[in-house]
Scaffold this active site. Structure first.
Site, PDB file in Angstrom:
ATOM      1  CE  LYS A 287      -0.891   0.160   5.017  1.00 54.36           C
ATOM      2  NZ  LYS A 287      -0.379   1.502   5.321  1.00 54.36           N
ATOM      3  CG  ASP A 288       3.632   2.191   2.704  1.00 53.29           C
ATOM      4  OD1 ASP A 288       2.608   2.865   2.911  1.00 53.29           O
ATOM      5  OD2 ASP A 288       4.238   1.564   3.587  1.00 53.29           O
TER       6      ASP A 288
ATOM      7  CB  ALA B  12      -1.289   9.480   8.915  1.00 51.97           C
TER       8      ALA B  12
ATOM      9  NE  ARG C  74      -7.673   3.246   3.490  1.00 56.57           N
ATOM     10  CZ  ARG C  74      -7.978   2.552   4.582  1.00 56.57           C
ATOM     11  NH1 ARG C  74      -9.214   2.143   4.789  1.00 56.57           N
ATOM     12  NH2 ARG C  74      -7.055   2.273   5.486  1.00 56.57           N
ATOM     13  NE  ARG C  75      -6.876   3.051   8.481  1.00 52.40           N
ATOM     14  CZ  ARG C  75      -5.607   2.701   8.578  1.00 52.40           C
ATOM     15  NH1 ARG C  75      -4.690   3.625   8.847  1.00 52.40           N
ATOM     16  NH2 ARG C  75      -5.237   1.446   8.406  1.00 52.40           N
TER      17      ARG C  75
ATOM     18  NE  ARG D  23       3.581  10.371   8.574  1.00 48.67           N
ATOM     19  CZ  ARG D  23       4.783  10.738   8.143  1.00 48.67           C
ATOM     20  NH1 ARG D  23       5.107  12.020   8.088  1.00 48.67           N
ATOM     21  NH2 ARG D  23       5.653   9.833   7.771  1.00 48.67           N
TER      22      ARG D  23
ATOM     23  CD  GLN E 190       5.978  -1.109  17.674  1.00 51.09           C
ATOM     24  OE1 GLN E 190       5.903  -0.356  16.711  1.00 51.09           O
ATOM     25  NE2 GLN E 190       6.277  -2.390  17.551  1.00 51.09           N
ATOM     26  CB  THR E 191       5.089   6.061  17.732  1.00 52.19           C
ATOM     27  OG1 THR E 191       6.480   5.730  17.781  1.00 52.19           O
ATOM     28  CG2 THR E 191       4.914   7.546  18.005  1.00 52.19           C
ATOM     29  NE  ARG E 192       0.839   5.349  12.809  1.00 51.36           N
ATOM     30  CZ  ARG E 192       0.423   5.290  11.564  1.00 51.36           C
ATOM     31  NH1 ARG E 192      -0.864   5.145  11.318  1.00 51.36           N
ATOM     32  NH2 ARG E 192       1.262   5.340  10.552  1.00 51.36           N
TER      33      ARG E 192
ATOM     34  CB  CYS F 243      -0.885  12.619  -1.721  1.00 51.90           C
ATOM     35  SG  CYS F 243      -0.260  14.257  -2.146  1.00 51.90           S
TER      36      CYS F 243
END
Length: 360
Positions: free
Chosen positions: A121-122, A168, A171-172, A189, A193-195, A282
């Site tokens: 997806k990236d 981020a 779409r969501r 972003r 783990q950060t999120r 984007c």
């Protein structure tokens, strides 16, 4: 709410440590042979999820090719991308998907690595000249995971008005706000783990992540619920791992061709043809998913305004051999239905207008 985040790199290294094989030869001969080994170099980003995908690729290669179990036969090369380094801006403001692949492309074309492992997806719909992406590993669950701060809310429809959602993804955001326009989406972003840490710290009320990534890191118990397509249509190629190589590298092609999963490849090709037909920038929320059902391709696609006020959807099905055609025609259909003005509005909108959000 407390999450347990395992030390992925240490566990993975232990799980995949290959044993040297002597086969009765002298130590001196073994050392000479080891020195002559030309390692297969795997390029990857350095996030825990990217590393998990690289280790999964290594495991599959070693299962298929005994010679790759030798010490030094596979080398994992970690590269830092611009998308990994700049976390205080949205992907849209930075220029889109290529931010996670450009440095890997450069390393591949410069013969610094032999193959690159990507979250599909990236990957942009175009590839640099001289490279191909002929392999998709068997696909993981493509759906999105919904994670609420204390686990008490399990559906988007049950979110209290004015809830703050960390994401981020336009779409969501578009699909969330189409269900409840009072929801506030903030740019969220960083790695998984950060999120999750930000969610635990109360920065937001909820977030959404691909369940595939959580499963690959043995963290799927963090999900409050898993959303079906009717609740949140996933991103194009979500849950799929792709392996890229130089188009003239016969050695790399031999190895990765053996790993390709035909059903995953045909679905991803259908979805990417849909995305390419839309020529979405984007700023455009786009979702698209294909499945193989009873020997046929079944596809669903969606485009929307970032605030969810307009949404266009389509469904299509047909023969597997026509997968790319089905995706392309679905994209062209939505493009015609939305009209030129829809896409002109996207181009004209500033990042601030599109996001309507602040960075957390």
């Amino acid at each position: 709410m407390k999450f347990t985040i395992a030390s992925l790199l240490i566990a993975s290294a232990a799980a995949f440590s290959p044993a040297a094989q002597t086969n009765g030869f002298s130590t001196a001969l073994n050392m000479a042979e080891d020195a002559a080994v030309e390692p297969l170099r795997i390029g990857t980003r350095g996030s825990p999820l990217a590393m998990a995908q690289a280790y999964e690729t290594r495991r599959r290669l070693q299962d298929q090719f005994p010679e790759l179990c030798e010490d030094g036969a596979i080398e994992i090369c970690v590269l830092k991308t611009q998308g990994d380094m700049i976390l205080d801006k949205s992907l849209m403001e930075l220029g889109g998907k290529g931010l996670f692949t450009k440095e890997l492309d450069v390393a591949l074309l410069g013969d610094e690595v032999d193959i690159c492992v990507h979250s599909m997806k990236d990957v942009p719909t175009w590839l640099p000249e001289g490279t191909i992406l002929p392999c998709n590993l068997p696909r993981e669950d493509t759906n999105d995971a919904f994670i609420y701060k204390d686990g008490s809310v399990k559906r988007i429809e049950d979110l209290p008005d004015n809830s703050v959602i960390g994401t981020a993804s336009l779409r969501r955001q578009a699909q969330l706000m189409a269900k409840n326009p009072t929801l506030k989406c903030v740019n969220f972003r960083g790695n998984v783990q950060t999120r999750l840490r930000k969610l635990e710290d109360g920065v937001v009320d909820a977030t959404l992540l691909a369940i595939a990534g959580l499963k690959r890191m043995d963290m799927d118990d963090c999900a409050t619920s898993v959303l079906e397509w009717d609740e949140m249509l996933p991103a194009v190629a979500q849950g799929a791992i792709g392996i890229q190589c130089r188009s003239d590298d016969e050695r790399a092609l031999k190895y990765i061709d053996a790993l390709n999963d035909p059903d995953t490849k045909v679905c991803v090709d259908c979805e990417r043809a849909f995305l390419e037909a839309l020529d979405g920038n984007c700023k455009t929320p786009i979702a698209g998913q294909a499945r193989v059902v009873d020997g046929k391709i079944v596809f669903r696609g969606l485009i929307a305004m970032p605030d969810g006020t307009q949404k266009f959807e389509t469904e299509a099905s047909g023969e597997i051999a026509d997968a790319k055609k089905i995706g392309k025609e679905a994209g062209e259909k939505l493009k015609a239905e939305a009209g030129d003005k829809f896409f002109e509005m996207m181009v004209e909108m500033s990042p601030q207008q599109v996001l309507g959000q602040i960075t957390k």
